[in-house]
Design a protein around this motif. Structure first.
Motif, mmCIF file in Angstrom:
data_model
loop_
_atom_site.group_PDB
_atom_site.id
_atom_site.type_symbol
_atom_site.label_atom_id
_atom_site.label_comp_id
_atom_site.label_asym_id
_atom_site.label_seq_id
_atom_site.Cartn_x
_atom_site.Cartn_y
_atom_site.Cartn_z
ATOM 1 N N THR A 266 -2.605 7.557 -1.746
ATOM 2 C CA THR A 266 -3.287 8.724 -2.294
ATOM 3 C C THR A 266 -3.122 8.717 -3.816
ATOM 4 O O THR A 266 -2.436 7.847 -4.374
ATOM 5 C CB THR A 266 -2.692 10.019 -1.715
ATOM 6 N N LYS A 267 -3.715 9.677 -4.499
ATOM 7 C CA LYS A 267 -3.590 9.744 -5.951
ATOM 8 C C LYS A 267 -2.134 9.867 -6.366
ATOM 9 O O LYS A 267 -1.701 9.267 -7.347
ATOM 10 C CB LYS A 267 -4.394 10.936 -6.480
ATOM 11 N N GLU A 268 -1.362 10.625 -5.585
ATOM 12 C CA GLU A 268 0.041 10.840 -5.914
ATOM 13 C C GLU A 268 0.852 9.554 -5.765
ATOM 14 O O GLU A 268 1.665 9.208 -6.637
ATOM 15 C CB GLU A 268 0.641 11.938 -5.028
ATOM 16 N N THR A 269 0.634 8.830 -4.647
ATOM 17 C CA THR A 269 1.427 7.620 -4.418
ATOM 18 C C THR A 269 1.073 6.518 -5.411
ATOM 19 O O THR A 269 1.943 5.744 -5.836
ATOM 20 C CB THR A 269 1.224 7.095 -2.985
ATOM 21 N N VAL A 270 -0.197 6.420 -5.795
ATOM 22 C CA VAL A 270 -0.600 5.411 -6.776
ATOM 23 C C VAL A 270 0.057 5.677 -8.127
ATOM 24 O O VAL A 270 0.537 4.762 -8.805
ATOM 25 C CB VAL A 270 -2.133 5.373 -6.921
ATOM 26 N N LEU A 271 0.104 6.954 -8.526
ATOM 27 C CA LEU A 271 0.762 7.309 -9.788
ATOM 28 C C LEU A 271 2.252 7.004 -9.734
ATOM 29 O O LEU A 271 2.845 6.536 -10.706
ATOM 30 C CB LEU A 271 0.537 8.799 -10.096
ATOM 31 N N ASP A 272 2.864 7.256 -8.566
ATOM 32 C CA ASP A 272 4.297 6.972 -8.416
ATOM 33 C C ASP A 272 4.580 5.478 -8.546
ATOM 34 O O ASP A 272 5.601 5.073 -9.123
ATOM 35 C CB ASP A 272 4.795 7.466 -7.056
ATOM 36 N N MET A 273 3.693 4.627 -8.010
ATOM 37 C CA MET A 273 3.929 3.188 -8.015
ATOM 38 C C MET A 273 3.774 2.576 -9.399
ATOM 39 O O MET A 273 4.295 1.492 -9.655
ATOM 40 C CB MET A 273 2.986 2.503 -7.031
ATOM 41 N N GLN A 274 3.061 3.239 -10.283
ATOM 42 C CA GLN A 274 2.920 2.720 -11.639
ATOM 43 C C GLN A 274 4.271 2.589 -12.337
ATOM 44 O O GLN A 274 4.462 1.729 -13.192
ATOM 45 C CB GLN A 274 1.995 3.629 -12.461
ATOM 46 N N ASN A 275 5.196 3.444 -11.957
ATOM 47 C CA ASN A 275 6.529 3.403 -12.548
ATOM 48 C C ASN A 275 7.433 2.365 -11.890
ATOM 49 O O ASN A 275 8.586 2.201 -12.288
ATOM 50 C CB ASN A 275 7.182 4.788 -12.448
ATOM 51 N N ASP A 276 6.900 1.686 -10.850
ATOM 52 C CA ASP A 276 7.729 0.756 -10.072
ATOM 53 C C ASP A 276 7.287 -0.689 -10.240
ATOM 54 O O ASP A 276 7.729 -1.552 -9.498
ATOM 55 C CB ASP A 276 7.653 1.150 -8.589
ATOM 56 N N VAL A 277 6.416 -0.942 -11.207
ATOM 57 C CA VAL A 277 5.868 -2.294 -11.374
ATOM 58 C C VAL A 277 6.963 -3.322 -11.661
ATOM 59 O O VAL A 277 6.978 -4.422 -11.088
ATOM 60 C CB VAL A 277 4.815 -2.314 -12.507
ATOM 61 N N PHE A 278 7.901 -2.976 -12.525
ATOM 62 C CA PHE A 278 8.972 -3.914 -12.871
ATOM 63 C C PHE A 278 9.783 -4.289 -11.636
ATOM 64 O O PHE A 278 10.115 -5.463 -11.431
ATOM 65 C CB PHE A 278 9.890 -3.297 -13.930
ATOM 66 N N ASN A 279 10.122 -3.297 -10.805
ATOM 67 C CA ASN A 279 10.890 -3.570 -9.591
ATOM 68 C C ASN A 279 10.108 -4.455 -8.626
ATOM 69 O O ASN A 279 10.682 -5.342 -7.973
ATOM 70 C CB ASN A 279 11.254 -2.256 -8.888
ATOM 71 N N ILE A 280 8.800 -4.212 -8.514
ATOM 72 C CA ILE A 280 7.965 -5.019 -7.624
ATOM 73 C C ILE A 280 8.000 -6.483 -8.038
ATOM 74 O O ILE A 280 8.196 -7.376 -7.207
ATOM 75 C CB ILE A 280 6.507 -4.492 -7.623
ATOM 76 N N VAL A 281 7.832 -6.740 -9.328
ATOM 77 C CA VAL A 281 7.818 -8.108 -9.834
ATOM 78 C C VAL A 281 9.192 -8.757 -9.677
ATOM 79 O O VAL A 281 9.315 -9.887 -9.170
ATOM 80 C CB VAL A 281 7.391 -8.132 -11.315
ATOM 81 N N LEU A 282 10.244 -8.059 -10.077
ATOM 82 C CA LEU A 282 11.584 -8.633 -10.048
ATOM 83 C C LEU A 282 12.045 -8.919 -8.628
ATOM 84 O O LEU A 282 12.594 -10.001 -8.344
ATOM 85 C CB LEU A 282 12.570 -7.680 -10.737
ATOM 86 N N LEU A 283 11.837 -7.978 -7.721
ATOM 87 C CA LEU A 283 12.271 -8.176 -6.340
ATOM 88 C C LEU A 283 11.521 -9.343 -5.697
ATOM 89 O O LEU A 283 12.117 -10.153 -4.973
ATOM 90 C CB LEU A 283 12.048 -6.893 -5.528
ATOM 91 N N SER A 284 10.235 -9.451 -5.962
ATOM 92 C CA SER A 284 9.447 -10.558 -5.402
ATOM 93 C C SER A 284 9.945 -11.898 -5.924
ATOM 94 O O SER A 284 10.081 -12.868 -5.164
ATOM 95 C CB SER A 284 7.965 -10.377 -5.755
#
Length: 357
Positions: free
Chosen positions: A71-89
């Motif tokens: 949803t709009k809320e979850t997409v906005l929340d994930m923008q702050n998690d980009v670094f974690n997504i890249v690093l964990l992968s």
């Protein structure tokens, strides 16, 4: 006759899944259909009536469920998690490449076979590369990648359930059920998803049957206020289709295994899952995410299986799917080409060494 046998298989899968749900089994509809299929296969032989599109239908439904969580809320929340997504992968992929060396010693296979067998989350691409690489053992690569799916389906739900604080199933208060908000304009969703599947297949995108409906629903959620969630019955149906598909794959591979191969694949895949757990434990120290969400985000399995586990354990589906989708694209667009370059250089070096001698 073959379709009558298929009908009996569906009935057996439904009954066993329902019984497992009644006794409180984790992922009863997935495990029930898998177990029923393996037993059915052993008793009656191959089930030729189960078509590829049936398994794809289950994946399509799972893709819709993923889309409903964006949803709009979850997409906005994930923008702050980009670094974690890249690093964990990156950490999970690095762990896989380290274990490839160990797997090579266990099996006595070539480096090419070990690398292609160990990379998680891109089964089709790794098998295609194994077919093109003469020094790769196609059977070993296929069986190792397939066995990881089985182990993920078996072990990950139990690990995740121990750390899950939410009730299983699709949250009832997240959004109204699909059938309660069904409207004629939603036909656009179905048409758009099907069209996008063909476009993505033409462009050779990974997992188009799942990603296309996800993107279609995500776009709908971001452009309208008519969000919805799938009825739980749809997910049960998807798990039965998916479970039968995995069960048939397991049944067809059992007779091709030997003891050394089984032990080596088991050790390698268990170490990969345990190593992922350690990475997640370290990650928890620096993030606000809980163990279940992070573990399922990092788990070395296919997105379909992991999302089913996420639904059953009440995890953050949007977060988990975003991690896995990034890893799929990263492996296909970056890791696979790099591995291909390394293997090509190895072939060139061996050819040059052979000419010199």
């Amino acid at each position: 006759m073959k379709y009558l046998r298929l009908l009996y298989l569906f009935i057996a899968a439904f009954i066993l899944s329902w019984l497992l749900q009644e006794v409180g089994m984790i992922l009863p509809w997935l495990f029930g259909s898998m177990i029923a299929t393996v037993i059915f296969y052993r008793i009656y032989g191959p089930v030729t009536g189960f078509k590829k599109w049936m398994g794809d239908l289950g994946i399509f439904i799972i893709g819709i469920e993923i889309g409903t969580t964006f949803t709009k809320e979850t997409v906005l929340d994930m923008q702050n998690d980009v670094f974690n997504i890249v690093l964990l992968s990156l950490m999970v992929i690095a762990l896989s490449l380290l274990l490839a060396k160990f797997f090579m010693k266990l099996t006595g296979c070539t480096y090419e076979s070990a690398v292609l067998a160990t990379i998680p989350g891109a089964l089709s691409q790794m098998i295609i590369m194994a077919e093109e690489e003469k020094r790769a053992d196609l059977l070993l690569v296929t069986l190792t990648q397939m066995s990881r799916i089985v182990l993920v389906v078996i072990f990950v739900p139990f690990i995740a359930s121990m750390f899950s604080g939410a009730p299983p199933g699709i949250p009832e208060d997240a959004a109204p059920d699909f059938t309660s908000v069904l409207a004629p304009e939603m036909l656009i969703l179905a048409a758009g998803a099907v069209l996008l599947i063909f476009i993505m297949k033409f462009l050779k995108f990974p997992v188009p049957v799942m990603i296309a409906p996800m993107i279609s629903i995500l776009t709908w959620n971001l452009t309208t206020d008519q969000i919805f969630s799938l009825n739980v019955e749809f997910m049960y149906f998807a798990q039965i289709l998916f479970g039968i598909r995995i069960g048939l794959q397991i049944s067809s591979l059992i007779n091709r295994l030997n003891r050394r191969m089984v032990i080596s694949m088991l050790i390698q895949n268990v170490l990969l899952i345990l190593g992922t757990m350690l990475i997640v434990i370290l990650f928890i120290l620096f993030t606000e995410h809980n163990f279940n969400d992070l573990f399922l985000s990092a788990a070395p399995g296919g997105i379909g299986q992991i999302i089913i586990v996420a639904v059953e354990t009440g995890a953050n589906i949007a977060m988990i799917s975003s991690y896995h989708i990034f890893r799929i694209f990263f492996i296909l667009l970056v890791v696979a080409p790099v591995i291909n370059i390394i293997l090509s250089r190895n072939r060139t070096r061996r050819r040059r060494d052979g000419e010199e001698t």
